[in-house]
Scaffold this active site. Structure first.
Site, PDB file in Angstrom:
ATOM      1  N   GLY A   9       0.820  -1.205   0.000  1.00 23.38           N
ATOM      2  CA  GLY A   9       0.000   0.000   0.000  1.00 23.38           C
ATOM      3  C   GLY A   9       0.851   1.251   0.000  1.00 23.38           C
ATOM      4  O   GLY A   9       1.903   1.306   0.635  1.00 23.38           O
ATOM      5  N   ASP A  13      -0.423   2.269   8.689  1.00 18.72           N
ATOM      6  CA  ASP A  13      -0.943   1.543   9.853  1.00 18.72           C
ATOM      7  C   ASP A  13      -0.013   1.548  11.058  1.00 18.72           C
ATOM      8  O   ASP A  13      -0.414   1.171  12.157  1.00 18.72           O
ATOM      9  CB  ASP A  13      -1.252   0.093   9.474  1.00 18.72           C
ATOM     10  CG  ASP A  13      -2.424  -0.017   8.509  1.00 18.72           C
ATOM     11  OD1 ASP A  13      -3.265   0.890   8.494  1.00 18.72           O
ATOM     12  OD2 ASP A  13      -2.490  -1.013   7.767  1.00 18.72           O
ATOM     13  N   THR A  38       4.118   2.565   5.812  1.00 21.13           N
ATOM     14  CA  THR A  38       2.736   2.117   5.881  1.00 21.13           C
ATOM     15  C   THR A  38       1.978   3.004   6.845  1.00 21.13           C
ATOM     16  O   THR A  38       2.497   3.333   7.916  1.00 21.13           O
ATOM     17  CB  THR A  38       2.612   0.647   6.327  1.00 21.13           C
ATOM     18  OG1 THR A  38       1.237   0.360   6.650  1.00 21.13           O
ATOM     19  CG2 THR A  38       3.458   0.361   7.558  1.00 21.13           C
ATOM     20  N   ARG A  61      -6.402  -2.855   9.311  1.00 21.32           N
ATOM     21  CA  ARG A  61      -7.003  -4.190   9.192  1.00 21.32           C
ATOM     22  C   ARG A  61      -6.607  -5.088  10.352  1.00 21.32           C
ATOM     23  O   ARG A  61      -7.439  -5.763  10.930  1.00 21.32           O
ATOM     24  CB  ARG A  61      -6.589  -4.821   7.863  1.00 21.32           C
ATOM     25  CG  ARG A  61      -7.308  -6.141   7.580  1.00 21.32           C
ATOM     26  CD  ARG A  61      -7.040  -6.613   6.163  1.00 21.32           C
ATOM     27  NE  ARG A  61      -7.537  -5.663   5.190  1.00 21.32           N
ATOM     28  CZ  ARG A  61      -6.858  -5.280   4.105  1.00 21.32           C
ATOM     29  NH1 ARG A  61      -5.655  -5.764   3.877  1.00 21.32           N
ATOM     30  NH2 ARG A  61      -7.380  -4.422   3.261  1.00 21.32           N
ATOM     31  N   ASP A 102       2.250  -0.511  11.808  1.00 21.44           N
ATOM     32  CA  ASP A 102       2.222  -1.868  12.361  1.00 21.44           C
ATOM     33  C   ASP A 102       3.490  -2.667  12.069  1.00 21.44           C
ATOM     34  O   ASP A 102       3.474  -3.896  12.106  1.00 21.44           O
ATOM     35  CB  ASP A 102       1.001  -2.634  11.838  1.00 21.44           C
ATOM     36  CG  ASP A 102       0.977  -2.765  10.325  1.00 21.44           C
ATOM     37  OD1 ASP A 102       1.797  -2.103   9.643  1.00 21.44           O
ATOM     38  OD2 ASP A 102       0.137  -3.518   9.802  1.00 21.44           O
ATOM     39  N   ASP A 144       5.089  -4.919   6.122  1.00 23.87           N
ATOM     40  CA  ASP A 144       5.529  -6.240   6.549  1.00 23.87           C
ATOM     41  C   ASP A 144       5.663  -7.213   5.379  1.00 23.87           C
ATOM     42  O   ASP A 144       6.661  -7.930   5.270  1.00 23.87           O
ATOM     43  CB  ASP A 144       4.544  -6.792   7.590  1.00 23.87           C
ATOM     44  CG  ASP A 144       4.999  -8.108   8.185  1.00 23.87           C
ATOM     45  OD1 ASP A 144       5.917  -8.089   9.022  1.00 23.87           O
ATOM     46  OD2 ASP A 144       4.443  -9.163   7.812  1.00 23.87           O
ATOM     47  N   ARG A 183       0.758  -5.358  -6.464  1.00 25.37           N
ATOM     48  CA  ARG A 183       0.845  -6.682  -5.855  1.00 25.37           C
ATOM     49  C   ARG A 183       1.501  -7.631  -6.855  1.00 25.37           C
ATOM     50  O   ARG A 183       1.322  -7.494  -8.064  1.00 25.37           O
ATOM     51  CB  ARG A 183      -0.555  -7.203  -5.489  1.00 25.37           C
ATOM     52  CG  ARG A 183      -1.363  -6.248  -4.634  1.00 25.37           C
ATOM     53  CD  ARG A 183      -0.800  -6.093  -3.237  1.00 25.37           C
ATOM     54  NE  ARG A 183      -1.599  -5.175  -2.438  1.00 25.37           N
ATOM     55  CZ  ARG A 183      -1.295  -4.800  -1.206  1.00 25.37           C
ATOM     56  NH1 ARG A 183      -0.195  -5.268  -0.629  1.00 25.37           N
ATOM     57  NH2 ARG A 183      -2.067  -3.962  -0.531  1.00 25.37           N
TER      58      ARG A 183
END
Length: 321
Positions: A12, A128, A126, A172, A130, A104, A73
């Site tokens: 992303g 997020d 990212t 997510r 994360d 990740d 992707r």
């Protein structure tokens, strides 16, 4: 000796990625390295969508959201054949090392490249936040600010109509954005995927308590990984009689001009990636730890686990009183 470095963005997109690419290019050129831009992520590496980047190539990119190298992707890269093909293409273009900017999944791809002999360094990008090995990821600050501004506007409408607004933000598998904006926006409750929740205890009860103190509008922040926004809205209306509406912020959180923090941290990380490559380091992930830019072995980084802040979860309850 590293003479030619490739750079790609994968997964992303995130605001600040362009700043990181710019730093890789300009730091590399300052150290007499060639820098090759790999377009469309790992898919572009396999397909040979690669061209040399110059100082001019990264002019006027610092303030732009997204990634001018683009991302895609790549199912082929999930196979050993795909990774080997990517390395062969990298050799054709004379690349001695690759800087991977992403999350990740992107780093797991970088690890496979490393295991087959390619020198790699990862930069965490990212929204997020994360990535377990770093306190901060590129794009997180911009995404939080975008969500915060949107929620402020939603609160205006919730107040005018005495409603409850359930606002779904991105995340997510991680609730870092949800938790941060719940503090920034003064939400009555926040629901994240890392913690089990009860509609009665964690959502309905706080609404009743706030209404008993004279409040007539409410904001519930929900991370997308939790889901069930419509079910929560229905339950709130059924149990309290309050009109509850769902707002899903979606991809607006990924876009927009990066904030000062994202531009600065991305620039620092991009420069550090090239500097450690020049020193002979390999298979590292650049990270921000305790305010300092550092780097961690990729194998170690991928085994780490980032926890949601329990103190911030407790703080949201205190501040919503």
């Amino acid at each position: 000796m590293i003479k030619t470095v490739g750079v790609l963005t994968s997964g992303g997109d995130a605001p600040g990625m362009n700043a990181a690419i710019r730093a890789v290019v300009r730091t590399g050129i300052a150290m007499d390295l060639r820098v090759m831009g790999i377009y469309q992520g790992y898919q572009g590496l396999i397909n040979g969508e690669i061209k040399e980047l110059t100082l001019r190539s990264v002019s006027d990119t610092l303030q732009r959201g997204g990634t001018f190298l683009q991302s895609a992707r790549c199912k082929a890269f999930m196979t050993e054949k795909g990774v080997k093909s990517a390395i062969e293409v990298a050799k054709v273009f004379g690349m001695d090392a690759i800087v991977v900017i992403g999350g990740d999944g992107s780093f797991r791809g970088a690890r496979e490249l490393s295991r087959m002999g390619m020198t790699v360094v990862g930069i965490p990008g990212t929204i997020d936040n994360d990535i377990d090995c770093t306190d901060y990821t590129i794009g997180y600050d911009t995404a939080m600010n975008t969500a915060m501004e949107a929620i402020d506007k939603i609160r205006d409408t919730a107040s005018s109509h005495q409603r409850c607004s359930i606002v779904e933000v991105m995340g997510r598998g991680a609730g870092h954005i949800a938790l941060s904006v719940s503090i920034a926006n003064g939400a009555e409750a926040v629901i994240v995927p890392e913690k089990e929740y009860s509609i009665d205890e964690d959502i309905v009860k706080p609404i009743f308590e706030c209404r008993n103190r004279g409040k007539n509008h409410y904001i519930i922040i929900l991370a997308e990984g939790v889901g069930k926004a419509d079910e929560i809205a229905s339950a709130i209306h059924q149990k309290t009689g309050i009109d509850a509406r769902v707002s899903i912020l979606g991809y607006i959180q990924r876009g927009g001009s990066p904030t000062a923090r994202d531009r600065i941290e991305a620039s620092r990380m991009g420069a550090h990636a090239v500097e450690i490559l020049a020193k002979g380091c390999d298979s590292r992930i650049v990270a921000l730890k305790d305010g300092m830019i550092t780097d961690i072995p990729i194998e170690e980084a991928l085994q780490m686990k980032k926890e949601i802040s329990k103190s911030d979860l407790a703080l949201t309850k205190v501040l919503s009183l």
